[in-house]
Design an enzyme around this catalytic site. Structure first.
Site, short mmCIF file in Angstrom:
data_model
loop_
_atom_site.label_atom_id
_atom_site.label_comp_id
_atom_site.label_asym_id
_atom_site.label_seq_id
_atom_site.Cartn_x
_atom_site.Cartn_y
_atom_site.Cartn_z
N CYS A 173 0.44 -1.30 -0.04
CA CYS A 173 -0.16 0.44 -0.19
C CYS A 173 0.79 1.16 -0.12
O CYS A 173 -0.09 2.53 -0.56
CB CYS A 173 -0.74 -0.34 1.57
SG CYS A 173 -1.67 -1.15 1.67
N HIS B 196 -3.13 7.33 2.25
CA HIS B 196 -3.75 6.14 2.13
C HIS B 196 -5.25 6.06 2.56
O HIS B 196 -5.35 6.25 3.62
CB HIS B 196 -2.29 5.77 2.19
CG HIS B 196 -3.09 3.28 2.43
ND1 HIS B 196 -3.31 3.09 1.26
CD2 HIS B 196 -3.40 2.62 2.76
CE1 HIS B 196 -3.76 1.83 1.64
NE2 HIS B 196 -3.81 1.30 1.76
N ASN C 75 -10.39 -0.21 0.35
CA ASN C 75 -8.70 -0.44 0.39
C ASN C 75 -7.92 -0.31 -0.67
O ASN C 75 -8.13 -2.06 -0.95
CB ASN C 75 -7.67 -1.27 1.67
CG ASN C 75 -5.94 -0.64 1.62
OD1 ASN C 75 -5.23 -0.62 0.31
ND2 ASN C 75 -5.65 -0.85 2.74
N1 ACO Z 1 -17.16 -7.81 11.58
C1 ACO Z 1 -17.44 -7.70 13.08
N2 ACO Z 1 -16.54 -8.33 13.83
C2 ACO Z 1 -15.53 -8.67 13.32
C3 ACO Z 1 -14.61 -7.74 12.23
C4 ACO Z 1 -16.55 -7.96 11.52
N3 ACO Z 1 -15.70 -7.73 10.13
N4 ACO Z 1 -13.79 -8.51 12.16
C5 ACO Z 1 -13.73 -8.57 14.00
N5 ACO Z 1 -13.99 -8.46 14.34
C6 ACO Z 1 -14.67 -8.20 16.28
C7 ACO Z 1 -13.03 -8.75 16.40
O1 ACO Z 1 -13.49 -10.36 16.59
C8 ACO Z 1 -12.74 -8.92 17.40
O2 ACO Z 1 -14.43 -9.67 18.36
P1 ACO Z 1 -13.67 -9.63 19.93
O3 ACO Z 1 -13.40 -9.34 20.64
O4 ACO Z 1 -14.72 -10.99 20.91
O5 ACO Z 1 -12.55 -10.63 20.22
C9 ACO Z 1 -13.56 -7.89 17.52
O6 ACO Z 1 -14.70 -6.71 16.75
C10 ACO Z 1 -13.05 -6.63 17.76
O7 ACO Z 1 -11.62 -7.06 16.80
P2 ACO Z 1 -10.63 -5.80 16.57
O8 ACO Z 1 -9.25 -6.24 15.84
O9 ACO Z 1 -9.99 -5.27 17.63
O10 ACO Z 1 -10.90 -5.21 15.53
P3 ACO Z 1 -10.27 -3.42 15.22
O11 ACO Z 1 -10.91 -2.54 15.81
O12 ACO Z 1 -8.67 -3.32 15.24
O13 ACO Z 1 -11.37 -3.49 13.69
C11 ACO Z 1 -9.54 -3.61 11.57
C12 ACO Z 1 -10.21 -4.42 12.77
C13 ACO Z 1 -11.23 -2.87 10.63
C14 ACO Z 1 -8.92 -4.44 10.90
C15 ACO Z 1 -8.61 -2.16 12.45
O14 ACO Z 1 -7.64 -3.20 13.43
C16 ACO Z 1 -7.71 -2.32 11.22
O15 ACO Z 1 -8.12 -1.68 10.02
N6 ACO Z 1 -6.56 -2.17 10.63
C17 ACO Z 1 -5.71 -1.41 10.13
C18 ACO Z 1 -5.92 -2.48 8.27
C19 ACO Z 1 -4.94 -2.03 7.57
O16 ACO Z 1 -4.84 -0.84 6.97
N7 ACO Z 1 -4.11 -2.49 6.57
C20 ACO Z 1 -3.39 -1.67 5.50
C21 ACO Z 1 -3.08 -3.37 5.15
S1 ACO Z 1 -2.35 -2.37 3.72
C22 ACO Z 1 -1.71 -3.10 2.76
O17 ACO Z 1 -0.39 -3.47 2.45
C23 ACO Z 1 -1.75 -4.55 1.97
#
Ligand code: ACO
Length: 321
Positions: A113, A248, A278
């Site tokens: 990314c 991004h 994304n």
């Molecule tokens: N729907 C419902 N619940 C979910 C989902 C979903 N899609 N995904 C996770 N949960 C649950 C989890 O299981 C967790 O449940 P628990 O508390 O019972 O264990 C709860 O929601 C919270 O999970 P977190 O992982 O802490 O959720 P968070 O608020 O961090 O959001 C997310 C997750 C959206 C993935 C976030 O961490 C994020 O955006 N991270 C950055 C990702 C990113 O930017 N990636 C870039 C990639 S770049 C590249 O180079 C490819």
């Protein structure tokens, strides 16, 4: 010294729209959760017949037209992607052939990314040092082809697309004023696609993205702010000088958090992730192309492009438009 200047942009999104409600039929999630936690409402998904170079080609044709540039004038082609059509030839060479850019060196650049910001820094160096006069820089990815549609932690985040820019040279103080790219390879394991490379050519480890979302989130918040501040410092500028930040497009919470910390009002931060999710290396050039089309950028504006991603990697570019 000669500066590198963006003289035309273009983008391409595949037509198929997948909504959050569509995903809620596949995994245990909801439209409300995805909206609140990411800001994404829908994303575009390419069909089986469409490869990364197809999207890249359509974006490039628009950018060439906008820049009034003949393909034969292009001396450098860099395609930033982690989802090439095949291991080789590169997407860059495929594009070169399709558009008859007969005077160009073409290659792919892999920085996930952050790719477009890495590519802009690289292409700008070629122009600044006089190694080429006109370059094509593309960010294109089809990450939906590498999603585990049973993993709700990743399949809700990504979409496909391509964005392209043509770079030319500027004799006055405009174009890319400062550029910063950096890697933190020790954090590589938090975001991987382990199958398919030479360590696992038969994809025994699976062919999907694996991500520790929380760790990527923490990294993103840290480096987005620090890299934007650093690139401004390099040119003797302050956050209050920014006319538009084009970050991004990964998660609205990352963008809002950093904008708030830097004192940037919403109108100075471009966001389109609600429509596309994304799109990896494509996200910044698509956002730039749309910001221009919407009249959000005018001549003389100070623009910061920034990205972060797998590697882990990050980068930022300061541009006087
Ligand atoms: N729907 C419902 N619940 C979910 C989902 C979903 N899609 N995904 C996770 N949960 C649950 C989890 O299981 C967790 O449940 P628990 O508390 O019972 O264990 C709860 O929601 C919270 O999970 P977190 O992982 O802490 O959720 P968070 O608020 O961090 O959001 C997310 C997750 C959206 C993935 C976030 O961490 C994020 O955006 N991270 C950055 C990702 C990113 O930017 N990636 C870039 C990639 S770049 C590249 O180079 C490819």
């Amino acid at each position: 010294m000669t500066k590198a200047k963006i003289i035309g942009t273009g983008s391409c999104l595949p037509p198929k729209v997948v909504t959050n409600d569509d995903l809620a039929k596949l995994v245990e999630t909801s439209d409300a959760w995805i909206r609140e936690r990411t800001g994404i409402l829908e994303r575009r998904v390419s069909d089986a017949a469409t490869a990364t170079s197809d999207l890249a080609l359509a974006a490039t044709e628009k950018a060439l037209k906008a820049a009034k540039t003949d393909p034969a004038e292009i001396e450098l082609v860099i395609v930033c992607t982690t989802t090439p059509d095949m291991l080789f030839p590169s997407v860059g060479c495929i594009l070169q052939d399709k558009l008859k850019m007969v005077n160009a060196a073409a290659f792919d650049l892999s920085a996930a990314c952050s790719g477009f910001n890495f590519g802009l820094s690289t292409a700008a160096s070629f122009i600044e040092t006089g190694k080429c006069k006109k370059a094509l820089l593309v960010g294109a990815d089809t990450l939906t082809k590498y999603l585990d549609w049973t993993d709700r932690g990743t399949c809700i985040l990504f979409g496909d697309g391509a964005g392209a820019v043509i770079l030319g040279s500027a004799e006055k103080e405009e174009g890319v004023l400062a550029s910063l790219i950096m890697s933190e390879g020790h954090l590589g394991s938090v975001l991987t696609m382990p199958g398919g490379g030479s360590r696992d050519p038969e994809q025994k480890n699976g062919r999907f993205i694996r991500m520790n979302g929380r760790e990527v989130f923490k990294f993103a918040v840290r480096v987005l702010e620090s890299s934007v501040r650093k690139v401004l410092e390099m040119a003797g500028k302050a956050p209050s000088d920014i006319d538009l930040l084009v970050p991004h497009q990964a998660n609205i919470r990352i963008i809002d958090h950093v904008s708030k910390k830097m004192g940037l009002p919403k109108e100075k931060v471009y966001v389109n992730l609600q429509k596309y999710g994304n799109t990896s290396a494509a996200s910044v050039p698509i956002a730039l192309d749309e910001a221009l089309a919407e009249g959000r950028i005018k001549s003389g504006d100070l623009i910061v492009l920034s990205g972060f991603g797998a590697g882990l990697t990050y980068g930022a570019n300061l541009i006087k438009w």
